[in-house]
Design a protein around this motif. Structure first.
Motif, PDB file in Angstrom:
ATOM      1  N   ASP A 101       3.182 108.799 145.222  1.00 24.98           N
ATOM      2  CA  ASP A 101       3.225 110.233 145.434  1.00 24.98           C
ATOM      3  C   ASP A 101       4.376 110.990 145.334  1.00 24.98           C
ATOM      4  OD1 ASP A 101       3.379 109.299 147.865  1.00 24.98           O
ATOM      5  OD2 ASP A 101       2.649 111.179 149.092  1.00 24.98           O
ATOM      6  N   ALA A 104       5.712 110.871 141.648  1.00 20.13           N
ATOM      7  CA  ALA A 104       4.985 111.713 140.880  1.00 20.13           C
ATOM      8  C   ALA A 104       5.313 113.312 141.059  1.00 20.13           C
ATOM      9  CB  ALA A 104       3.574 111.640 141.036  1.00 20.13           C
ATOM     10  N   HIS A 105       5.800 113.364 142.434  1.00 24.09           N
ATOM     11  CA  HIS A 105       6.156 114.988 142.741  1.00 24.09           C
ATOM     12  C   HIS A 105       7.574 115.211 142.336  1.00 24.09           C
ATOM     13  CE1 HIS A 105       6.450 118.509 144.890  1.00 24.09           C
ATOM     14  NE2 HIS A 105       7.288 118.209 145.648  1.00 24.09           N
ATOM     15  N   GLN A 107       8.794 113.769 139.478  1.00 26.33           N
ATOM     16  CA  GLN A 107       8.716 113.788 138.114  1.00 26.33           C
ATOM     17  C   GLN A 107       8.604 115.163 137.505  1.00 26.33           C
ATOM     18  OE1 GLN A 107       6.290 110.271 137.517  1.00 26.33           O
ATOM     19  NE2 GLN A 107       7.937 109.075 136.724  1.00 26.33           N
ATOM     20  N   GLU A 108       7.380 115.491 138.317  1.00 23.26           N
ATOM     21  CA  GLU A 108       6.796 117.076 138.153  1.00 23.26           C
ATOM     22  C   GLU A 108       8.039 118.093 138.210  1.00 23.26           C
ATOM     23  OE1 GLU A 108       3.576 117.744 140.612  1.00 23.26           O
ATOM     24  OE2 GLU A 108       2.348 116.326 139.894  1.00 23.26           O
ATOM     25  N   ARG A 109       8.770 118.159 139.231  1.00 25.89           N
ATOM     26  CA  ARG A 109       9.862 118.880 139.521  1.00 25.89           C
ATOM     27  C   ARG A 109      10.925 118.770 138.398  1.00 25.89           C
ATOM     28  NH1 ARG A 109      11.810 118.359 145.337  1.00 25.89           N
ATOM     29  NH2 ARG A 109      11.512 116.179 144.887  1.00 25.89           N
ATOM     30  N   GLU A 111      10.756 117.733 135.548  1.00 24.30           N
ATOM     31  CA  GLU A 111      10.485 118.165 134.083  1.00 24.30           C
ATOM     32  C   GLU A 111      10.997 119.795 133.972  1.00 24.30           C
ATOM     33  OE1 GLU A 111       6.437 117.690 133.499  1.00 24.30           O
ATOM     34  OE2 GLU A 111       6.648 115.267 133.358  1.00 24.30           O
ATOM     35  N   SER A 112      10.874 120.430 134.986  1.00 22.13           N
ATOM     36  CA  SER A 112      10.975 121.919 134.536  1.00 22.13           C
ATOM     37  C   SER A 112      12.711 122.471 135.435  1.00 22.13           C
ATOM     38  CB  SER A 112      10.030 122.788 135.782  1.00 22.13           C
ATOM     39  OG  SER A 112      10.008 122.308 137.010  1.00 22.13           O
ATOM     40  N   ALA A 134      12.961 109.170 139.205  1.00 18.40           N
ATOM     41  CA  ALA A 134      12.405 109.686 138.201  1.00 18.40           C
ATOM     42  C   ALA A 134      13.448 109.999 137.111  1.00 18.40           C
ATOM     43  CB  ALA A 134      12.138 111.110 138.960  1.00 18.40           C
ATOM     44  N   ASP A 204      -5.823 115.557 145.853  1.00 19.38           N
ATOM     45  CA  ASP A 204      -6.239 116.629 144.760  1.00 19.38           C
ATOM     46  C   ASP A 204      -7.190 117.554 145.369  1.00 19.38           C
ATOM     47  OD1 ASP A 204      -4.480 115.391 142.864  1.00 19.38           O
ATOM     48  OD2 ASP A 204      -6.229 114.320 141.933  1.00 19.38           O
ATOM     49  N   HIS A 208      -8.589 121.826 141.672  1.00 18.93           N
ATOM     50  CA  HIS A 208      -7.842 121.160 140.512  1.00 18.93           C
ATOM     51  C   HIS A 208      -8.709 120.070 140.017  1.00 18.93           C
ATOM     52  CE1 HIS A 208      -4.713 119.457 138.215  1.00 18.93           C
ATOM     53  NE2 HIS A 208      -4.892 118.226 138.876  1.00 18.93           N
TER      54      HIS A 208
END
Length: 228
Positions: A101, A104-105, A107-109, A111-112, A134, A204, A208
């Motif tokens: 987790d 994944a968090h 990787q999300e940050r 990307e932007s 990541a 989740d 969502h």
């Protein structure tokens, strides 16, 4: 007790302290079990009580450069593991320290916001390894990682040096400031782990999940319409 509280002369401290600081911080960047923040804060306390005007500047430069070179070395070793079929023990060690987790968090940050995430990952305790992993999995080149990691190391060194300066200014004796700085850095490093334990695993949200379900239903509806 008086012998323990006494420090060697400043010339001896500088001759031994700066190389030791560099080696400890660089080693701590490669092996993320060494409390490098506490080391930098302790060195800043000692430098604060010295008469040499550039002592604090030297601590900052040595700590930042050691952290930067250590990060680059670890990232390079991780890249070798990514490219190898069998991986590497360095890449395996990075993976073992990151939960799915948190990865994944990160990787999300990433990307932007690449550079801001790298800077924050160095400032947040236990945040460096998830973001570095990541970056490795995203295939970020070493040169691009270095551009983002440089300001991160500078901000990290400045932050922990300020903690040391605060500890040195509150107490008249250097050893008292060292104890205060180490205690504060240990407390700061323990807060994220305690927060994650209290918060529990991420789940989740119903909204969502419902959104994904409705999206699937809409897609199915469109497909049915196209077949019809």
């Amino acid at each position: 007790m008086a012998v323990v509280r006494e420090l060697p002369p400043e010339s001896t401290q500088q001759a031994v302290g700066y190389p030791s600081l560099f080696l400890l911080v660089a080693f701590g960047a490669l092996v993320p079990v060494v409390p490098t923040g506490a080391i930098v804060s302790s060195a800043a306390v000692v430098a604060f009580h010295q008469t040499a005007p550039l002592s604090l500047l030297y601590v900052f430069l040595v700590a930042a450069s050691a952290a930067f070179l250590g990060d680059l070395a670890l990232y390079w070793l991780g890249q070798r593991g990514i490219r190898s079929r069998n991986g590497s023990r360095w890449l395996a060690a990075l993976r073992s320290r990151v939960t799915p987790d948190r990865l994944a968090h990160a990787q999300e940050r990433l990307e932007s916001h690449q550079v801001p995430v790298l800077v924050l990952s160095r400032l947040v305790p236990a945040g460096r390894i998830p973001v570095m992993l990541a970056c490795l999995l995203a295939g970020m080149p070493l040169r691009r990682f270095a551009r983002g990691d440089l300001p991160a190391c500078l901000a990290w060194a400045a932050t922990y040096q300020l903690i040391g300066i605060l500890g040195g200014s509150l107490f008249p004796e250097p050893w008292q400031g060292v104890l205060a700085a180490v205690g504060l850095t240990v407390l700061i490093s323990a807060v994220p782990a305690l927060w994650r334990r209290l918060r529990g695993p991420r789940r989740d949200t119903p909204e969502h999940s419902g959104g994904e379900q409705s999206g699937s239903e809409q897609s199915g509806g469109r497909s049915g319409g196209e077949h019809a």
